[in-house]
Scaffold this active site. Structure first.
Site, PDB file in Angstrom:
ATOM      1  N   HIS A 177       0.810  -1.215   0.000  1.00  0.00           N
ATOM      2  CA  HIS A 177       0.000   0.000   0.000  1.00  0.00           C
ATOM      3  C   HIS A 177       0.842   1.263   0.000  1.00  0.00           C
ATOM      4  O   HIS A 177       0.397   2.334   0.419  1.00  0.00           O
ATOM      5  CB  HIS A 177      -0.997  -0.023   1.162  1.00  0.00           C
ATOM      6  CG  HIS A 177      -2.222  -0.814   0.804  1.00  0.00           C
ATOM      7  ND1 HIS A 177      -2.123  -2.073   0.283  1.00  0.00           N
ATOM      8  CD2 HIS A 177      -3.534  -0.509   0.843  1.00  0.00           C
ATOM      9  CE1 HIS A 177      -3.345  -2.523   0.027  1.00  0.00           C
ATOM     10  NE2 HIS A 177      -4.223  -1.588   0.356  1.00  0.00           N
ATOM     11  N   GLU A 188      -9.664  13.519  15.228  1.00  0.00           N
ATOM     12  CA  GLU A 188      -9.189  13.809  13.866  1.00  0.00           C
ATOM     13  C   GLU A 188      -9.987  14.986  13.311  1.00  0.00           C
ATOM     14  O   GLU A 188     -10.764  15.627  14.023  1.00  0.00           O
ATOM     15  CB  GLU A 188      -9.314  12.572  12.953  1.00  0.00           C
ATOM     16  CG  GLU A 188      -8.297  11.491  13.254  1.00  0.00           C
ATOM     17  CD  GLU A 188      -8.024  10.554  12.089  1.00  0.00           C
ATOM     18  OE1 GLU A 188      -8.543  10.796  10.977  1.00  0.00           O
ATOM     19  OE2 GLU A 188      -7.283   9.573  12.285  1.00  0.00           O
ATOM     20  N   ASP A 215      -5.716   4.640  10.149  1.00  0.00           N
ATOM     21  CA  ASP A 215      -7.145   4.738   9.819  1.00  0.00           C
ATOM     22  C   ASP A 215      -7.638   3.503   9.068  1.00  0.00           C
ATOM     23  O   ASP A 215      -8.830   3.244   8.990  1.00  0.00           O
ATOM     24  CB  ASP A 215      -7.397   5.964   8.918  1.00  0.00           C
ATOM     25  CG  ASP A 215      -7.204   7.252   9.679  1.00  0.00           C
ATOM     26  OD1 ASP A 215      -7.129   7.207  10.918  1.00  0.00           O
ATOM     27  OD2 ASP A 215      -7.114   8.310   9.026  1.00  0.00           O
TER      28      ASP A 215
HETATM   29  P1  FAD Z   1       4.284  -1.671   1.891  1.00  0.00           P
HETATM   30  O1  FAD Z   1       3.699  -0.654   1.022  1.00  0.00           O
HETATM   31  O2  FAD Z   1       4.282  -3.048   1.390  1.00  0.00           O
HETATM   32  O3  FAD Z   1       5.761  -1.237   2.322  1.00  0.00           O
HETATM   33  C1  FAD Z   1       6.026   0.096   2.726  1.00  0.00           C
HETATM   34  C2  FAD Z   1       7.510   0.308   2.980  1.00  0.00           C
HETATM   35  O4  FAD Z   1       7.896  -0.428   4.123  1.00  0.00           O
HETATM   36  C3  FAD Z   1       8.403  -0.187   1.849  1.00  0.00           C
HETATM   37  O5  FAD Z   1       9.553   0.594   1.804  1.00  0.00           O
HETATM   38  C4  FAD Z   1       8.736  -1.585   2.269  1.00  0.00           C
HETATM   39  O6  FAD Z   1       9.934  -2.042   1.682  1.00  0.00           O
HETATM   40  C5  FAD Z   1       8.847  -1.414   3.764  1.00  0.00           C
HETATM   41  N1  FAD Z   1       8.484  -2.616   4.484  1.00  0.00           N
HETATM   42  C6  FAD Z   1       7.375  -3.361   4.374  1.00  0.00           C
HETATM   43  N2  FAD Z   1       7.408  -4.365   5.245  1.00  0.00           N
HETATM   44  C7  FAD Z   1       8.573  -4.258   5.908  1.00  0.00           C
HETATM   45  C8  FAD Z   1       9.196  -5.005   6.924  1.00  0.00           C
HETATM   46  N3  FAD Z   1       8.637  -6.072   7.444  1.00  0.00           N
HETATM   47  N4  FAD Z   1      10.399  -4.604   7.367  1.00  0.00           N
HETATM   48  C9  FAD Z   1      11.007  -3.512   6.855  1.00  0.00           C
HETATM   49  N5  FAD Z   1      10.465  -2.773   5.880  1.00  0.00           N
HETATM   50  C10 FAD Z   1       9.262  -3.142   5.419  1.00  0.00           C
HETATM   51  N6  FAD Z   1      -0.474   5.545   7.356  1.00  0.00           N
HETATM   52  C11 FAD Z   1      -0.658   6.076   8.565  1.00  0.00           C
HETATM   53  O7  FAD Z   1       0.309   6.313   9.284  1.00  0.00           O
HETATM   54  N7  FAD Z   1      -1.909   6.349   9.035  1.00  0.00           N
HETATM   55  C12 FAD Z   1      -3.021   6.065   8.330  1.00  0.00           C
HETATM   56  O8  FAD Z   1      -4.125   6.301   8.787  1.00  0.00           O
HETATM   57  C13 FAD Z   1      -2.862   5.485   7.049  1.00  0.00           C
HETATM   58  N8  FAD Z   1      -3.931   5.163   6.308  1.00  0.00           N
HETATM   59  C14 FAD Z   1      -3.754   4.596   5.084  1.00  0.00           C
HETATM   60  C15 FAD Z   1      -4.872   4.254   4.334  1.00  0.00           C
HETATM   61  C16 FAD Z   1      -4.724   3.662   3.099  1.00  0.00           C
HETATM   62  C17 FAD Z   1      -5.945   3.300   2.298  1.00  0.00           C
HETATM   63  C18 FAD Z   1      -3.427   3.443   2.581  1.00  0.00           C
HETATM   64  C19 FAD Z   1      -3.247   2.843   1.228  1.00  0.00           C
HETATM   65  C20 FAD Z   1      -2.310   3.794   3.311  1.00  0.00           C
HETATM   66  C21 FAD Z   1      -2.466   4.373   4.570  1.00  0.00           C
HETATM   67  N9  FAD Z   1      -1.367   4.729   5.348  1.00  0.00           N
HETATM   68  C22 FAD Z   1      -1.545   5.263   6.584  1.00  0.00           C
HETATM   69  C23 FAD Z   1      -0.001   4.588   4.832  1.00  0.00           C
HETATM   70  C24 FAD Z   1       0.570   3.253   5.233  1.00  0.00           C
HETATM   71  O9  FAD Z   1       0.861   3.231   6.601  1.00  0.00           O
HETATM   72  C25 FAD Z   1       1.873   2.995   4.486  1.00  0.00           C
HETATM   73  O10 FAD Z   1       1.695   3.136   3.113  1.00  0.00           O
HETATM   74  C26 FAD Z   1       2.392   1.605   4.803  1.00  0.00           C
HETATM   75  O11 FAD Z   1       3.712   1.500   4.386  1.00  0.00           O
HETATM   76  C27 FAD Z   1       1.585   0.567   4.099  1.00  0.00           C
HETATM   77  O12 FAD Z   1       1.822  -0.709   4.668  1.00  0.00           O
HETATM   78  P2  FAD Z   1       2.086  -1.939   3.736  1.00  0.00           P
HETATM   79  O13 FAD Z   1       2.038  -3.121   4.601  1.00  0.00           O
HETATM   80  O14 FAD Z   1       1.184  -1.935   2.566  1.00  0.00           O
HETATM   81  O15 FAD Z   1       3.583  -1.621   3.322  1.00  0.00           O
END
Ligand code: FAD
Length: 546
Positions: free
Chosen positions: A123, A295, A184
Site C-alpha cells: 500500500h 481527527e 485509519d
Molecule cells: P508496503 O507498502 O508493502 O511497504 C512500505 C515500505 O515499508 C516499503 O519501503 C517496504 O519495503 C517497507 N516494508 C514493508 N514491510 C517491511 C518489513 N517487514 N520490514 C522492513 N520494511 C518493510 N499511514 C498512517 O500512518 N496512518 C493512516 O491512517 C494510514 N492510512 C492509510 C490508508 C490507506 C488506504 C493506505 C493505502 C495507506 C495508509 N497509510 C496510513 C499509509 C501506510 O501506513 C503505508 O503506506 C504503509 O507502508 C503501508 O503498509 P504496507 O504493509 O502496505 O507496506
C-alpha cells in the site's frame, strides 16, 4: 552476541570500506551512485547481474520458495503510478529464508547490483516496496511466529511483521485486548506501518504505532538476525522504527496492548471558522479528560455533504440540521470518538455532553453514531468495499501527506484551502494536531521542530472522467503548488510517507538527523541492498568494464 569492542571495530572497518567504495564510485562511474542523481527511471542495465546469482538463488535451501515468473503483482502498489518489475519474488515461511537470501546477496559484495525490498501489503504510494530487477520479499507469507499473547501488567502480542493489523485486532479481541495506536485503515502490515510511523486519531495520547512496540526482530542488510529493543541493540531498534526499511527487514514485533472496549460513540461536528476549529482540536489533544480519538477534515465547496453522512450518522437535531446550508463555504469537520462498554452506556452520554459543551462548533451540525469497536477501527475498509464495487479503488492515488508546525498552520490553511485548492472532489483532506511530547525520541521518523504539529493528508484518487482523463497531472501539479508554497513561506513542513528523487532532497528532509541516518545505513546495510524504492541510497557496485 558479539562483545562491544569487536562490533565497534567491525563497524568502523565497514564504515571505512563504505566510504572508500563510495568515493571510488563517485570518481569512476558517478551515475551509479547517489551523487545528486534523479531516479526518474531505474538505471540498472537490462542484463543486470541477476543472471549471475540466479543459479545460486535456485540452489538456496528455503522453507518457502522463490518465484521467477509470477512477479507482475510485485511491480504494483496502491499509488498505482510506479511499476518496477523485480526479477524474483521470495515467499518466505521462515526468518532464515529471508536471512539466507540477503546473506547470499551480501556475500557477493559489489559484484552484484541486486537489491531487496520487503513488500508488506503493497500500500505504498510511489514504488517504495518495489525492487527493479531485484528481489521482492512477500512478507505476508511469513506467518511465524503465530500470534502469541501475554497478559499481566504490560500486555503484548508477538506477531510476524507480515501480519495485517486487522488480523491482530481480531485475534487480540479474543483475549479482550487490542493495540493502543492505529492507522485509519487496518489492511496494512505491521512491518509496513512501523517502517513509517502509523498515525491516527489515537496518536495524540499514545504516540504513533512506532511508540507502542516493545521489541523487534530484524534481518539486516548483511543477513544477520538481530533482536532489538530500548535495552538491547537500541541503535538498530530506533533506526528501524520509521526507518523506511533502510536498515533491516522487520520479521517480528512485540506490540503493546490494552484492554479493548466493545463500543464507540463516533461524533462529527462542523466549523466555518478555522481558528475556532483548531483551537478546539488543540484543546482536546492537550486535555487529560478528552475523547479517545481526535481527527478532522477540510470540506471545500461540497454541497449535500450532510446528506452523505446520513448513512452512518444521525443528526442530534434533525430539523435544524436539515436547514443547515454550506453555501459554498469552506467547512472544517471535527471527528471524535469515545470508547465504552455496554455497562457504561448510561453515563457515557453525559460524559460526551460535558466534553462537547466545551467546544465551539456550529451547534446545528452535531452528528452522532454508535458502532462496535471493530467497525469503527475498520471503517475505511467499508469504504474500500464500496469503491471496489464501482471499480474506483485501483485507480492512481497521488497522495500528499504533510506535517505542519502549529505556529504555521493558520498561514498554511489560508493559502492552501483558500487559494490553491478549489474543491475536495479528488478525495478527503484530513487535518488534526499531534503532540510530540507523547512521541518517542531517537527514531528515524522526521517531524517538524515544534511540540505540536498537524498532519494534513490530501488523499486524492485520480478517477477517470468520461473523456478518459484521470486528472493525475492536475492533482500532481496541485501537490507541487502546495509543496512550493511551504518552501517559499518557510513553513517548516516535513513530508510524512516522504517521497523524493535526489539524495540532496533526502538530506534536506532529514536535516540534522541525516548524519545518523546515513551512518546507520553504513552499519546495517553497507551495500545499500535494502528498500531501493525510496531512492535514498544507491546500491554499491564495483566498476564494470564498458
Ligand atoms: P508496503 O507498502 O508493502 O511497504 C512500505 C515500505 O515499508 C516499503 O519501503 C517496504 O519495503 C517497507 N516494508 C514493508 N514491510 C517491511 C518489513 N517487514 N520490514 C522492513 N520494511 C518493510 N499511514 C498512517 O500512518 N496512518 C493512516 O491512517 C494510514 N492510512 C492509510 C490508508 C490507506 C488506504 C493506505 C493505502 C495507506 C495508509 N497509510 C496510513 C499509509 C501506510 O501506513 C503505508 O503506506 C504503509 O507502508 C503501508 O503498509 P504496507 O504493509 O502496505 O507496506
Amino acid at each position: 552476541m558479539k562483545s562491544p569492542p569487536v562490533v565497534f571495530t567491525k563497524q568502523k572497518t565497514m564504515l571505512l570500506k563504505f566510504i572508500v567504495v563510495l568515493l571510488a564510485g563517485c570518481s569512476i562511474k558517478k551515475s551509479n551512485f547517489f551523487c545528486n542523481y534523479p531516479f526518474a527511471t531505474p538505471e540498472v542495465s537490462p542484463h543486470s547481474s541477476f543472471s549471475v546469482i540466479h543459479s545460486s538463488l535456485e540452489e538456496l535451501k528455503l522453507d518457502g520458495y522463490l518465484n521467477f515468473t509470477n512477479i507482475d503483482h510485485a511491480a504494483k502498489d496502491f499509488g498505482n503510478r510506479y511499476h518496477f518489475l523485480p526479477s524474483a519474488v521470495l515467499y518466505p515461511t521462515s526468518v532464515s529464508d529471508i536471512s539466507s537470501t540477503i546473506k547470499l546477496i551480501y556475500d557477493m559484495g559489489t559484484s552484484s547490483e541486486i537489491t531487496v525490498a520487503a513488500r508488506g501489503h503493497g500500500h505504498s504510494l510511489q514504488g517504495q516496496a518495489q525492487a527493479y530487477q531485484g528481489i521482492v520479499i512477500n512478507m505476508e507469507s511469513l506467518r511465524v511466529p503465530r500470534m502469541s499473547f501475554q497478559g499481566g501488567e504490560k500486555p503484548h502480542v508477538d506477531v510476524s511483521a507480515g501480519e495485517l493489523w486487522i488480523n491482530v485486532l481480531h485475534e487480540s479481541l479474543k483475549y479482550k485486548l487490542a493495540p493502543k495506536s492505529w492507522t485509519d485503515y487496518l489492511h496494512l502490515t505491521i512491518g509496513g506501518t512501523l517502517s513509517n510511523a502509523g498515525i491516527s486519531g489515537q496518536a495524540f495520547r499514545y504516540g504513533p504505532q512506532i511508540n507502542n512496540v516493545y521489541n523487534l526482530e530484524v534481518v539486516t542488510g548483511k543477513g544477520e538476525v538481530i533482536t532489538c529493543s530500548e535495552d538491547q541493540n537500541a541503535d538498530l531498534f530506533n533506526g528501524v522504527l520509521g526507518g523506511l526499511g533502510q536498515f533491516g527487514i522487520i520479521t517480528r514485533a512485540r506490540i503493546a496492548l490494552e484492554p479493548a472496549p466493545k463500543m464507540v460513540k463516533w461524533i462529527r461536528v462542523l466549523y466555518s471558522d478555522f481558528p475556532t476549529f483548531i483551537s478546539d482540536q488543540e484543546h482536546l489533544i492537550s486535555s487529560e479528560d478528552s475523547f479517545d480519538y481526535v481527527e478532522g477534515l477540510v470540506i471545500i465547496n461540497r454541497d449535500g455533504l450532510l446528506n452523505n453522512w446520513r448513512s452512518t450518522f444521525s443528526p442530534k437535531d434533525p430539523v435544524q440540521a436539515s436547514q443547515f446550508k454550506s453555501e459554498g463555504r469552506t467547512l472544517f469537520c471535527l471527528e471524535v470518538a469515545k470508547y465504552f462498554n455496554p455497562e457504561e452506556a448510561d453515563t457515557m452520554d453525559q460524559k460526551i455532553d460535558s466534553l462537547l459543551s466545551k467546544l465551539n462548533y456550529i451547534h446545528t451540525t452535531l452528528f452522532l453514531s454508535e458502532v462496535s469497536y471493530v467497525n469503527f477501527l475498520d471503517r475505511v475498509h467499508i469504504s474500500e468495499m464500496k469503491l471496489r464495487e464501482k471499480g474506483l479503488w485501483d485507480v492512481p492515488h497521488p497522495w500528499l501527506n504533510l506535517l505542519i508546525p502549529k505556529s504555521k498552520i493558520h498561514e498554511f490553511a489560508t493559502e492552501v484551502f483558500g487559494n490553491i485548492l478549489t474543491d475536495t472532489s479528488h478525495g478527503p483532506i484530513l487535518i488534526y494536531p499531534l503532540n510530540k511530547s507523547k512521541w518517542k525520541n531517537g527514531t528515524s521518523l522526521v517531524t517538524p521542530k515544534e511540540n505540536v504539529f498537524y498532519i494534513v493528508a490530501f488523499l486524492n484518487s485520480a478517477i477517470p472522467s468520461p473523456g478518459g482523463k484521470d486528472g493525475v497531472e492536475d492533482i500532481l501539479s496541485q501537490n507541487t503548488k502546495i509543496i512550493n508554497f511551504c518552501e517559499r513561506a518557510k513553513i517548516g513542513m516535513k513530508q510524512y510517507l516522504p517521497h523524493y528523487s535526489t539524495q540532496e532532497e533526502w538530506k534536506a528532509h532529514f536535516g540534522s538527523q541525516w548524519e545518523v541516518f546515513a551512518k546507520r545505513k553504513s552499519l546495517y546495510d553497507p551495500l545499500a541492498i535494502l528498500a531501493p524504492g525510496h531512492r535514498i541510497f544507491k546500491r554499491l557496485v564495483a566498476l564494470q568494464s564498458p
